[in-house]
Design an enzyme around this catalytic site. Sequence first.
Site, PDB file in Angstrom:
ATOM      1  CD  GLU A   1      -2.763  -1.257   2.465  1.00  0.00           C
ATOM      2  OE1 GLU A   1      -3.981  -1.432   2.327  1.00  0.00           O
ATOM      3  OE2 GLU A   1      -2.204  -1.202   3.585  1.00  0.00           O
TER       4      GLU A   1
HETATM    5  C1  ACM Z   1      -1.899  -5.421   4.258  1.00  0.00           C
HETATM    6  O1  ACM Z   1      -2.934  -5.920   4.722  1.00  0.00           O
HETATM    7  N1  ACM Z   1      -1.836  -4.140   4.000  1.00  0.00           N
HETATM    8  C2  ACM Z   1      -0.728  -6.240   3.974  1.00  0.00           C
END
Ligand code: ACM
Length: 527
Positions: free
Chosen positions: A337
């Site tokens: 992310e």
């Molecule tokens: C995640 O759940 N951002 C790895």
Amino acid sequence: MSRKKRKILMNILLIAGIFISTTSCVKKTPVDLSKETLIPKPVSVTATNSSFEITNKTRIYFNKGSDGIESTAKYLAEILRPSTGFPVQVKSTLKKPKSGNIYLSLTDNKNLSEEGYELVITEKMVQLTANQPAGLFHGVQTIRQLLPDEIELKTHAGGPWLIGTGTILDYPEYEYRGAMLDVARHFFGVEDVKQFIDQLALYKINYLHLHLSDDQGWRIEIKSWPNLTLHGGSTEVGGGEGGFYTQEQYIDLVHYAAERFITIVPEIDMPGHTNAALSSYPELNCNGKATKLYTGTRVGFSTLCTKKEVTYTFIDDVIGELASMTTGPYIHIGGDESHVTPMKEYIPFINRVQEIVLKHGKMVIGWDEIAHSALKPNTVVQYWSLAKNAKKGVGQGAKVLMSPAKRAYLDMQYDSTTTLGLHWAAYVEVDSSYSWDPEKLVPGITKEDILGVEAPLWTETITNMNDLEYMVFPRLPGLAEIGWTPAADRSWDEYKVRLGKHGKRMQALGINYYPSPLVPWDEKSAK
Ligand code: ACM
């Protein structure tokens, strides 16, 4: 005494001896080993329908001269003592002990892998053998589960302490069977993590991934960058006081886990999920200004400045200190992310960070997005979100660690009535969490490509052990079984009955589990 009198006396003693030996040879209580509730389910069980009884004379013997066994023998004794009230002495030996005892020894058994074990239970002896100490430790977990649930109580309980006779031959399907704890969103102290480690050990889990840094907190002391914890560790989601592990505390955790044959995998998430670091050191920001501490739950807004050389000095220092305290082979670099890091910067960043980890003698694990970069040999891709990323990793020769959020995330709510947790991936009831096969999940990813399975617990909404247990149990035992037991031996309809019987054991252990309506809990285990 005359010869005649002596002969009469001898005959009396002989008859008395025969009488005593026949009456003491009482029939043992039959116990059907094949009907015992074991999680994870063993590879093979052969029952002979009698029992071994642990009594106040039972000792645990271990082979003298073999490293790494004594601690496991003592560990078993410490579990047996409080509930049985027996002394359960631990002794080393050079030869097979006498009847009535438990005997742990190393062997060379081609039918067992490194972590496998063989348990041979007769009326006279419980004999546990394995090729490696880890196998003995896993076998000890099986012995625990073969005893009545009350064995787990910390107070004296009644017994009798019978174990069914027969043979169990058992070894894991996958070499990596893990759980993850996010100590960044909400901090969990050393004693809590130790309790969690003890719970993982019961299900033969062998890796604990600690998510040590995120936007809301930095949780591991780095001596060369002290403000990471002094400032970056000072809060958490919701604005609580946060916390961090000193290096001594982290090393203590690594050793505590290792004594339970669990390897710690430390994660420093980057280049995103780094607000706590960016707030602690202005030079890590492209504009040279420190950010504010963050106590919310948004994701994807932070990034290390990938263009500055100081960023790599920082990472080298952090990974260097972490690697020197970590006995396991892996360092997790996050990589998920990173929405505000341009892809043309993200790729060279991940390439360079992999080199830093390798330089410090460790192998890399990263969330599935890292497959966009050029993966180094032995880098592992942790599949959580996008199958195409996992496949991209496999295309580069990487192994995949399976943590599909829709199945394996322990912070997902069970259903719409669950008050803790989130549901952005799915509602994950206990059946959905159990009923999947790592090798069938992503077409094109086969058994050979898979390192194992990991169940992550993110803690945006989880603040204490009671809540942690509610989300972890009873899904974790099922995920542990996915990692241990061959897929052909697993079915929800059979498992749910076993899990229903396991409820009483979780109660004896004091675990606050979710009493799913999908599980036929034994009368006494319904809460
Ligand atoms: C995640 O759940 N951002 C790895």
